[in-house]
Design a protein around this motif. Structure first.
Motif, PDB file in Angstrom:
ATOM      1  N   ILE A  62       0.902  -1.154   0.000  1.00  0.00           N
ATOM      2  CA  ILE A  62       0.000   0.000   0.000  1.00  0.00           C
ATOM      3  C   ILE A  62       0.936   1.198   0.000  1.00  0.00           C
ATOM      4  CG2 ILE A  62      -1.682   1.398   1.244  1.00  0.00           C
ATOM      5  CD1 ILE A  62      -2.954  -1.062   2.353  1.00  0.00           C
ATOM      6  N   ASP A  63       0.976   1.900  -1.111  1.00  0.00           N
ATOM      7  CA  ASP A  63       1.851   3.059  -1.247  1.00  0.00           C
ATOM      8  C   ASP A  63       1.062   4.328  -0.973  1.00  0.00           C
ATOM      9  OD1 ASP A  63       4.110   1.507  -2.064  1.00  0.00           O
ATOM     10  OD2 ASP A  63       3.226   1.376  -4.067  1.00  0.00           O
ATOM     11  N   ILE A  64       1.651   5.210  -0.186  1.00  0.00           N
ATOM     12  CA  ILE A  64       1.016   6.499   0.097  1.00  0.00           C
ATOM     13  C   ILE A  64       1.411   7.459  -1.014  1.00  0.00           C
ATOM     14  CG2 ILE A  64       0.809   8.403   1.722  1.00  0.00           C
ATOM     15  CD1 ILE A  64       1.632   6.361   3.943  1.00  0.00           C
ATOM     16  N   VAL A  65       0.420   7.891  -1.797  1.00  0.00           N
ATOM     17  CA  VAL A  65       0.651   8.816  -2.901  1.00  0.00           C
ATOM     18  C   VAL A  65       0.564  10.257  -2.391  1.00  0.00           C
ATOM     19  CG1 VAL A  65      -0.222   9.599  -5.144  1.00  0.00           C
ATOM     20  CG2 VAL A  65      -0.258   7.167  -4.570  1.00  0.00           C
ATOM     21  N   GLU A  66      -0.391  10.518  -1.507  1.00  0.00           N
ATOM     22  CA  GLU A  66      -0.568  11.856  -0.928  1.00  0.00           C
ATOM     23  C   GLU A  66      -0.890  11.712   0.560  1.00  0.00           C
ATOM     24  OE1 GLU A  66      -3.915  15.338  -1.156  1.00  0.00           O
ATOM     25  OE2 GLU A  66      -3.311  14.441  -3.053  1.00  0.00           O
ATOM     26  N   GLN A  67      -0.005  12.233   1.391  1.00  0.00           N
ATOM     27  CA  GLN A  67      -0.217  12.213   2.838  1.00  0.00           C
ATOM     28  C   GLN A  67      -1.332  13.195   3.212  1.00  0.00           C
ATOM     29  OE1 GLN A  67       1.038  10.605   5.442  1.00  0.00           O
ATOM     30  NE2 GLN A  67       2.905   9.656   4.681  1.00  0.00           N
ATOM     31  N   PRO A  68      -2.080  12.910   4.273  1.00  0.00           N
ATOM     32  CA  PRO A  68      -3.059  13.890   4.743  1.00  0.00           C
ATOM     33  C   PRO A  68      -2.337  15.125   5.283  1.00  0.00           C
ATOM     34  CG  PRO A  68      -2.899  12.038   6.272  1.00  0.00           C
ATOM     35  CD  PRO A  68      -2.054  11.695   5.088  1.00  0.00           C
ATOM     36  N   LYS A  69      -2.958  16.296   5.171  1.00  0.00           N
ATOM     37  CA  LYS A  69      -2.348  17.541   5.627  1.00  0.00           C
ATOM     38  C   LYS A  69      -2.639  17.826   7.099  1.00  0.00           C
ATOM     39  CE  LYS A  69      -2.199  19.923   1.176  1.00  0.00           C
ATOM     40  NZ  LYS A  69      -2.271  18.791   0.338  1.00  0.00           N
ATOM     41  N   HIS A  70      -3.699  17.214   7.628  1.00  0.00           N
ATOM     42  CA  HIS A  70      -4.127  17.530   8.996  1.00  0.00           C
ATOM     43  C   HIS A  70      -4.166  16.289   9.876  1.00  0.00           C
ATOM     44  CE1 HIS A  70      -5.068  21.526   7.573  1.00  0.00           C
ATOM     45  NE2 HIS A  70      -5.713  20.960   6.566  1.00  0.00           N
ATOM     46  N   GLY A  71      -3.253  15.369   9.620  1.00  0.00           N
ATOM     47  CA  GLY A  71      -3.205  14.144  10.400  1.00  0.00           C
ATOM     48  C   GLY A  71      -2.114  13.246   9.861  1.00  0.00           C
ATOM     49  N   LYS A  95      -9.000 -15.342   9.922  1.00  0.00           N
ATOM     50  CA  LYS A  95      -8.056 -14.226  10.028  1.00  0.00           C
ATOM     51  C   LYS A  95      -6.806 -14.563   9.225  1.00  0.00           C
ATOM     52  CE  LYS A  95      -8.756 -11.120  13.707  1.00  0.00           C
ATOM     53  NZ  LYS A  95      -8.289 -10.479  14.908  1.00  0.00           N
ATOM     54  N   VAL A  96      -6.386 -13.614   8.408  1.00  0.00           N
ATOM     55  CA  VAL A  96      -5.186 -13.782   7.593  1.00  0.00           C
ATOM     56  C   VAL A  96      -4.268 -12.585   7.819  1.00  0.00           C
ATOM     57  CG1 VAL A  96      -6.447 -15.105   5.846  1.00  0.00           C
ATOM     58  CG2 VAL A  96      -6.188 -12.640   5.553  1.00  0.00           C
ATOM     59  N   ASN A  97      -3.007 -12.741   7.505  1.00  0.00           N
ATOM     60  CA  ASN A  97      -2.071 -11.622   7.610  1.00  0.00           C
ATOM     61  C   ASN A  97      -2.329 -10.657   6.466  1.00  0.00           C
ATOM     62  OD1 ASN A  97      -0.696 -12.510   9.914  1.00  0.00           O
ATOM     63  ND2 ASN A  97       0.528 -13.908   8.676  1.00  0.00           N
ATOM     64  N   GLY A  98      -2.343  -9.376   6.782  1.00  0.00           N
ATOM     65  CA  GLY A  98      -2.597  -8.378   5.758  1.00  0.00           C
ATOM     66  C   GLY A  98      -1.951  -7.048   6.091  1.00  0.00           C
ATOM     67  N   VAL A  99      -2.273  -6.066   5.283  1.00  0.00           N
ATOM     68  CA  VAL A  99      -1.770  -4.709   5.440  1.00  0.00           C
ATOM     69  C   VAL A  99      -2.973  -3.813   5.701  1.00  0.00           C
ATOM     70  CG1 VAL A  99      -0.475  -2.850   4.328  1.00  0.00           C
ATOM     71  CG2 VAL A  99       0.084  -5.224   3.801  1.00  0.00           C
ATOM     72  N   VAL A 100      -2.862  -2.963   6.725  1.00  0.00           N
ATOM     73  CA  VAL A 100      -3.980  -2.124   7.131  1.00  0.00           C
ATOM     74  C   VAL A 100      -3.509  -0.676   7.200  1.00  0.00           C
ATOM     75  CG1 VAL A 100      -5.690  -1.709   8.955  1.00  0.00           C
ATOM     76  CG2 VAL A 100      -4.950  -4.044   8.457  1.00  0.00           C
ATOM     77  N   GLY A 101      -4.386   0.239   6.749  1.00  0.00           N
ATOM     78  CA  GLY A 101      -4.107   1.668   6.835  1.00  0.00           C
ATOM     79  C   GLY A 101      -5.023   2.325   7.851  1.00  0.00           C
ATOM     80  N   TYR A 102      -4.431   3.129   8.728  1.00  0.00           N
ATOM     81  CA  TYR A 102      -5.180   3.872   9.736  1.00  0.00           C
ATOM     82  C   TYR A 102      -4.907   5.363   9.574  1.00  0.00           C
ATOM     83  CZ  TYR A 102      -5.891  -0.491  12.318  1.00  0.00           C
ATOM     84  OH  TYR A 102      -6.246  -1.762  12.701  1.00  0.00           O
ATOM     85  N   TYR A 103      -5.980   6.152   9.600  1.00  0.00           N
ATOM     86  CA  TYR A 103      -5.875   7.614   9.563  1.00  0.00           C
ATOM     87  C   TYR A 103      -6.176   8.146  10.957  1.00  0.00           C
ATOM     88  CZ  TYR A 103      -7.322  12.451   8.915  1.00  0.00           C
ATOM     89  OH  TYR A 103      -7.454  13.810   9.031  1.00  0.00           O
ATOM     90  N   ARG A 114      -7.622  14.954   3.237  1.00  0.00           N
ATOM     91  CA  ARG A 114      -7.633  14.078   2.066  1.00  0.00           C
ATOM     92  C   ARG A 114      -6.348  13.275   2.056  1.00  0.00           C
ATOM     93  NH1 ARG A 114      -8.287  14.383  -4.128  1.00  0.00           N
ATOM     94  NH2 ARG A 114      -6.144  14.108  -4.757  1.00  0.00           N
ATOM     95  N   LEU A 115      -6.442  12.040   1.560  1.00  0.00           N
ATOM     96  CA  LEU A 115      -5.264  11.214   1.386  1.00  0.00           C
ATOM     97  C   LEU A 115      -5.465  10.345   0.164  1.00  0.00           C
ATOM     98  CD1 LEU A 115      -5.803   8.002   2.610  1.00  0.00           C
ATOM     99  CD2 LEU A 115      -6.157   9.442   4.593  1.00  0.00           C
ATOM    100  N   VAL A 116      -4.363   9.922  -0.428  1.00  0.00           N
ATOM    101  CA  VAL A 116      -4.407   9.077  -1.619  1.00  0.00           C
ATOM    102  C   VAL A 116      -3.431   7.921  -1.413  1.00  0.00           C
ATOM    103  CG1 VAL A 116      -4.103   8.966  -4.127  1.00  0.00           C
ATOM    104  CG2 VAL A 116      -4.921  11.087  -3.071  1.00  0.00           C
TER     105      VAL A 116
END
Length: 137
Positions: A62-71, A95-103, A114-116
């Motif tokens: 999971i690649d971060i293209v645009e970081q959030p500006k306020h978090g 349950k399986v191993n995975g990648v998770v994104g948290y804002y 906003r984030l991308v």
């Protein structure tokens, strides 16, 4: 080798898809809006790569293209239930191993953010997720 599942789910909570665009070159853009509480860690994406027997293959990117500006957006490896949007899978209860994104919005901040992110979703295909966040107290 059995077919593998790779999926990116933006706003993994029950938020309806607001728009999705797919091009013929295997690139798909998905846009969603969510509401998050100021200073509270919120699940926004999850991805996994498993075989038909629900066994872990690897950790997809999971690649971060645009970081959030306020978090901040944090990407972690952790066990998850691979829920397939609109499809039933025998792996949903495993349950399986995975990648998770948290804002997490900056503490005390309210307003828009906003984030991308970008991730593979099938063999040779890429999905870009644009997430508009309304941050409330």
């Amino acid at each position: 080798m059995k077919n593998a599942f790779i999926y990116l789910i933006l706003a993994a909570t029950t938020i309806p898809l607001s728009s999705c665009t797919t091009t013929s070159d295997g690139f798909r853009r998905q846009s969603q809006s969510i509401t998050a509480r100021s200073g509270v860690r919120t699940l926004v994406a999850k991805n996994w790569h498993i075989d038909d027997d629900c066994r872990h293959i690897d950790y997809p990117a999971i690649d971060i293209v645009e970081q959030p500006k306020h978090g901040r957006l944090e990407i972690v490896h952790e066990p998850l239930f691979p829920k397939l949007v609109g499809k039933v899978s025998k792996c949903e209860t495993t349950k399986v191993n995975g990648v998770v994104g948290y804002y997490t919005a900056d503490k005390g901040y309210t307003g828009s953010d906003r984030l991308v992110i970008r991730s593979p979703y099938e063999e040779g295909k890429t999905e870009e997720g644009v997430l508009s966040v309304t941050v409330v107290k």
